[in-house]
Design a protein around this motif. Structure first.
Motif, short mmCIF file in Angstrom:
data_model
loop_
_atom_site.label_atom_id
_atom_site.label_comp_id
_atom_site.label_asym_id
_atom_site.label_seq_id
_atom_site.Cartn_x
_atom_site.Cartn_y
_atom_site.Cartn_z
N PRO A 21 7.52 5.84 1.98
CA PRO A 21 8.82 5.96 2.64
C PRO A 21 9.97 5.37 1.80
CG PRO A 21 7.16 5.18 4.18
CD PRO A 21 6.53 5.16 2.83
N VAL A 22 9.65 4.34 1.02
CA VAL A 22 10.67 3.73 0.14
C VAL A 22 11.09 4.71 -0.95
CG1 VAL A 22 11.03 1.93 -1.60
CG2 VAL A 22 9.94 1.35 0.58
N ILE B 54 0.12 -0.07 -7.47
CA ILE B 54 0.62 1.31 -7.49
C ILE B 54 1.80 1.36 -8.47
CG2 ILE B 54 1.72 3.13 -6.13
CD1 ILE B 54 0.23 2.06 -3.68
N VAL B 55 1.85 2.42 -9.27
CA VAL B 55 2.95 2.59 -10.22
C VAL B 55 3.90 3.66 -9.70
CG1 VAL B 55 3.56 3.31 -12.58
CG2 VAL B 55 1.55 1.85 -12.19
N ILE B 56 5.21 3.38 -9.78
CA ILE B 56 6.22 4.37 -9.42
C ILE B 56 6.92 4.86 -10.68
CG2 ILE B 56 6.56 3.52 -7.08
CD1 ILE B 56 9.14 2.11 -8.08
N VAL C 50 12.50 9.36 -7.57
CA VAL C 50 11.43 8.39 -7.85
C VAL C 50 10.22 8.74 -6.99
CG1 VAL C 50 12.34 6.71 -6.17
CG2 VAL C 50 10.81 5.93 -7.99
N GLN C 51 9.04 8.66 -7.56
CA GLN C 51 7.79 9.00 -6.85
C GLN C 51 6.68 8.01 -7.19
OE1 GLN C 51 8.94 12.06 -8.89
NE2 GLN C 51 10.35 12.36 -7.20
N ILE C 52 5.65 8.03 -6.36
CA ILE C 52 4.42 7.32 -6.70
C ILE C 52 3.75 8.09 -7.83
CG2 ILE C 52 2.09 6.79 -5.88
CD1 ILE C 52 3.34 6.13 -3.13
N ALA C 53 3.37 7.37 -8.89
CA ALA C 53 2.82 8.01 -10.09
C ALA C 53 1.34 7.71 -10.30
CB ALA C 53 3.60 7.57 -11.33
N ASN C 54 0.93 6.48 -10.07
CA ASN C 54 -0.47 6.08 -10.28
C ASN C 54 -0.93 5.24 -9.09
OD1 ASN C 54 -0.14 7.08 -12.89
ND2 ASN C 54 0.05 5.07 -13.82
N LEU C 55 -1.99 5.69 -8.43
CA LEU C 55 -2.64 4.89 -7.38
C LEU C 55 -3.86 4.27 -8.04
CD1 LEU C 55 -1.90 7.85 -5.24
CD2 LEU C 55 -1.48 5.63 -4.20
N ASN C 56 -3.69 3.09 -8.64
CA ASN C 56 -4.69 2.56 -9.56
C ASN C 56 -5.83 1.82 -8.89
OD1 ASN C 56 -3.64 3.55 -11.95
ND2 ASN C 56 -2.25 1.82 -12.23
N ASP D 214 0.83 -1.20 0.00
CA ASP D 214 0.00 0.00 0.00
C ASP D 214 0.87 1.26 0.00
OD1 ASP D 214 0.75 0.56 2.67
OD2 ASP D 214 -0.93 -0.59 3.46
N ALA D 215 0.23 2.38 -0.29
CA ALA D 215 0.94 3.65 -0.46
C ALA D 215 1.66 4.07 0.82
CB ALA D 215 -0.04 4.74 -0.90
#
Length: 314
Positions: A143-144, A166-168, A155-161, A137-138
């Protein structure tokens, strides 16, 4: 019944997209004609005949998907099926805005073509990457990505589908390091995506700035129905906010799961994915199995969906 039209983003393109719809309903050739006038090349030839390598280039895929999606949605509306809400995944938000009357087909096709070019130019090929992280989960993934970014590898979270997907997005090294750490943190899998850039990450800010200039030149009208925005996962109705959110969207996460949950909370119980593929249909089912989901991409799926809804809608 409350109804939402949802519109796919990049990755759903396929050779032959909208071909059968335009052959069956030739008056929708006008959508392709006005788009080609703005684009200066035959997008319909790419859509209908490929090759897929050319169609998949971000600056071709974006107008192709917008046109396929808006033709499918227009045919639904012609059959008396009107949405209460519209939303799209990334690029699909522009298709939603066309169907809400905020953008014309011509302006929509032109601006997403430029959006694709700006995104393509923002990061040299091979330097950016994206990966799907499954089963984490997000709250545990952020934190990663933050830790890897602090080490100098953006690097970031890009899509919370949807739950568990989840896409990074970020530099190739950043995504690689975050993928390995995500698995250590409990992710089931980390799947590299075949994409041309690190979309919806801070690396896209140069593209967002260029897009902002273009959007000031495009005529926009207040939407006829609420558009649920990717950035906020909330309905938006005024043009100034829509413009700003489209700029922000390029380098911000797509909050798709939250967007779908928001529409369900607002009473939506039926979703229709308009355009090629059924990626969003699958995500909606994973978010809430109690809702009804249809997809319209050719004459047969159009007829099936109209027949299924006609009794309640017309």
């Amino acid at each position: 019944m409350k109804l939402a039209f949802i519109f796919p983003g990049q990755g759903s393109q396929s050779v032959g997209m909208a071909k059968e719809l335009v052959e069956e309903y030739p008056k929708y050739q006008k959508y392709l004609d006005v788009a080609e006038e703005a684009l200066g090349y035959s997008i319909s030839n790419l859509m209908f005949n490929g090759p897929i390598e050319e169609l998949t280039k971000t600056y071709h895929a974006q107008p192709a998907l917008l046109l396929s999606s808006t033709i499918a949605a227009s045919l639904l509306m012609e059959n008396g099926i009107e949405p209460d809400y519209v939303a799209g995944h990334s690029l699909g938000e522009y298709s939603a805005l066309v169907m809400a009357g905020t953008l014309s087909v011509k302006d929509g096709a032109a601006v997403v073509n430029k959006r694709g070019k700006f995104m393509n130019e923002a990061v040299p090929a091979g330097e950016g990457a994206m990966a799907a992280i499954l089963g984490l989960d997000a709250e545990k993934l952020k934190p990663v990505t933050d830790a890897v970014t602090e080490q100098g590898h953006s690097v970031q979270i890009a899509n919370l589908n949807c739950p568990g997907q989840i896409v990074i997005s970020g530099t190739a090294e950043g995504v690689d390091k975050a993928s390995a750490l995500a698995k250590e943190a409990g992710a089931k899998r980390a799947i590299p995506l075949t994409v041309s850039g690190p979309f919806h990450s801070s690396l896209m800010r140069p593209a967002a700035a260029k897009l902002g200039v273009e959007l000031t030149l495009v005529s926009m009208h207040p939407p006829k129905m609420p558009v649920v925005a990717n950035v906020t996962a909330l309905p938006v109705g005024d043009v100034r906010t829509i413009r700003q959110l489209l700029i922000d969207q390029v380098s911000s996460p797509v909050r798709w799961e939250d967007s779908v949950r928001q529409m369900i909370e607002l009473g939506v119980d039926t979703f229709i994915e308009c355009g090629p593929g059924n990626v969003l249909s699958g995500l909606v089912r994973k978010i809430d199995r109690s809702v009804t989901v249809h997809s319209v991409f050719d004459p047969a799926s159009l007829e099936k969906t109209v027949q299924a809804l006609k009794g309640e809608t017309i």
